[in-house]
Design a protein around this motif. Structure first.
Motif, PDB file in Angstrom:
ATOM      1  N   MET A 189       0.823  -1.187   0.000  1.00  0.00           N
ATOM      2  CA  MET A 189       0.000   0.000   0.000  1.00  0.00           C
ATOM      3  C   MET A 189       0.867   1.251   0.000  1.00  0.00           C
ATOM      4  N   ALA A 190       0.329   2.316  -0.501  1.00  0.00           N
ATOM      5  CA  ALA A 190       1.060   3.571  -0.566  1.00  0.00           C
ATOM      6  C   ALA A 190       1.032   4.279   0.782  1.00  0.00           C
ATOM      7  N   THR A 191       2.103   5.014   1.081  1.00  0.00           N
ATOM      8  CA  THR A 191       2.145   5.837   2.282  1.00  0.00           C
ATOM      9  C   THR A 191       1.629   7.222   1.936  1.00  0.00           C
ATOM     10  N   ALA A 192       1.415   8.033   2.970  1.00  0.00           N
ATOM     11  CA  ALA A 192       0.928   9.391   2.731  1.00  0.00           C
ATOM     12  C   ALA A 192       1.922  10.184   1.878  1.00  0.00           C
ATOM     13  N   ALA A 193       3.231  10.027   2.152  1.00  0.00           N
ATOM     14  CA  ALA A 193       4.230  10.740   1.344  1.00  0.00           C
ATOM     15  C   ALA A 193       4.201  10.245  -0.099  1.00  0.00           C
ATOM     16  N   GLY A 194       4.098   8.933  -0.268  1.00  0.00           N
ATOM     17  CA  GLY A 194       3.994   8.367  -1.606  1.00  0.00           C
ATOM     18  C   GLY A 194       2.734   8.819  -2.308  1.00  0.00           C
ATOM     19  N   TRP A 195       1.664   8.945  -1.537  1.00  0.00           N
ATOM     20  CA  TRP A 195       0.384   9.405  -2.087  1.00  0.00           C
ATOM     21  C   TRP A 195       0.508  10.825  -2.621  1.00  0.00           C
ATOM     22  N   THR A 196       1.204  11.692  -1.900  1.00  0.00           N
ATOM     23  CA  THR A 196       1.392  13.073  -2.349  1.00  0.00           C
ATOM     24  C   THR A 196       2.124  13.100  -3.686  1.00  0.00           C
ATOM     25  N   LEU A 197       3.173  12.315  -3.809  1.00  0.00           N
ATOM     26  CA  LEU A 197       3.901  12.243  -5.081  1.00  0.00           C
ATOM     27  C   LEU A 197       3.023  11.688  -6.191  1.00  0.00           C
ATOM     28  N   PHE A 198       2.233  10.659  -5.866  1.00  0.00           N
ATOM     29  CA  PHE A 198       1.327  10.055  -6.837  1.00  0.00           C
ATOM     30  C   PHE A 198       0.313  11.078  -7.319  1.00  0.00           C
ATOM     31  N   LEU A 258      -9.775  17.201  -8.287  1.00  0.00           N
ATOM     32  CA  LEU A 258     -10.219  16.909  -6.922  1.00  0.00           C
ATOM     33  C   LEU A 258      -9.943  15.448  -6.629  1.00  0.00           C
ATOM     34  N   THR A 259      -9.449  15.154  -5.441  1.00  0.00           N
ATOM     35  CA  THR A 259      -9.150  13.786  -5.050  1.00  0.00           C
ATOM     36  C   THR A 259      -9.689  13.535  -3.654  1.00  0.00           C
ATOM     37  N   VAL A 260     -10.270  12.354  -3.450  1.00  0.00           N
ATOM     38  CA  VAL A 260     -10.686  11.887  -2.128  1.00  0.00           C
ATOM     39  C   VAL A 260     -10.041  10.529  -1.931  1.00  0.00           C
ATOM     40  N   ALA A 261      -9.461  10.316  -0.744  1.00  0.00           N
ATOM     41  CA  ALA A 261      -8.804   9.043  -0.461  1.00  0.00           C
ATOM     42  C   ALA A 261      -9.227   8.527   0.913  1.00  0.00           C
ATOM     43  N   ALA A 262      -9.276   7.210   1.021  1.00  0.00           N
ATOM     44  CA  ALA A 262      -9.463   6.539   2.309  1.00  0.00           C
ATOM     45  C   ALA A 262      -8.070   6.174   2.798  1.00  0.00           C
ATOM     46  N   VAL A 263      -7.659   6.764   3.927  1.00  0.00           N
ATOM     47  CA  VAL A 263      -6.299   6.628   4.427  1.00  0.00           C
ATOM     48  C   VAL A 263      -6.337   6.051   5.843  1.00  0.00           C
ATOM     49  N   HIS A 264      -5.501   5.046   6.093  1.00  0.00           N
ATOM     50  CA  HIS A 264      -5.367   4.466   7.427  1.00  0.00           C
ATOM     51  C   HIS A 264      -4.666   5.441   8.361  1.00  0.00           C
ATOM     52  N   ASP A 265      -4.783   5.212   9.671  1.00  0.00           N
ATOM     53  CA  ASP A 265      -4.070   6.023  10.657  1.00  0.00           C
ATOM     54  C   ASP A 265      -2.562   6.008  10.423  1.00  0.00           C
ATOM     55  N   ASP A 266      -2.053   4.896   9.899  1.00  0.00           N
ATOM     56  CA  ASP A 266      -0.607   4.792   9.658  1.00  0.00           C
ATOM     57  C   ASP A 266      -0.177   5.438   8.338  1.00  0.00           C
ATOM     58  N   GLY A 267      -1.124   6.037   7.608  1.00  0.00           N
ATOM     59  CA  GLY A 267      -0.803   6.750   6.382  1.00  0.00           C
ATOM     60  C   GLY A 267      -0.915   5.949   5.107  1.00  0.00           C
TER      61      GLY A 267
END
Length: 127
Positions: free
Chosen positions: A1-10, A26-35
């Motif tokens: 799975m992608a991390t929050a930092a990886g998600w930003t780059l993506f 516009l983007t909406v994502a379901a993100v875990h507490d761990d990012g």
């Protein structure tokens, strides 16, 4: 799975690939507490497109499928679109006929079929 930092780059890569300078993504994502990312969807508002938005990708990580995340992210982005861009009254999306899960989500959210297209592929030999 992608991390929050990886998600930003993506997201930056998606925006650069799909949009012109004055378009809005516009983007909406379901993100875990761990990012880590469980799923996302995006809508493009092309500059000058008037009242129509274009639904682009919706994806849910395989381990999270079957829990309604696709429905959730698509419903959330529709609410966001209404709140931030009330002048938009149509969302155009496309879907393969054999993707029954996404078709069911689209129908549940009120999308209706208005045209059909066909895509063809030809593999070019190497020599």
């Amino acid at each position: 799975m992608a991390t929050a930092a990886g998600w930003t780059l993506f997201k930056k890569a998606l925006h650069a690939h799909h949009t012109a300078e004055d378009d809005t993504l516009l983007t909406v994502a379901a993100v875990h507490d761990d990012g880590t990312i469980a799923g996302y969807t995006e809508i493009l508002l092309p500059q000058g497109s008037g009242p129509r938005a274009q639904q682009y990708d919706t994806a849910v990580v395989h381990a999270h499928r079957g829990h309604g995340l696709g429905l959730w992210v698509k419903a959330a982005i529709v609410r966001r679109l209404r709140a931030e861009h009330p002048d938009v009254v149509e969302i155009e999306t496309d879907n393969a006929d054999d993707n029954v899960h996404t078709l069911a989500v689209n129908h549940r959210l009120g999308f209706r079929s208005y045209r059909r297209t066909h895509e063809f592929q030809h593999d070019v030999p190497a020599t």
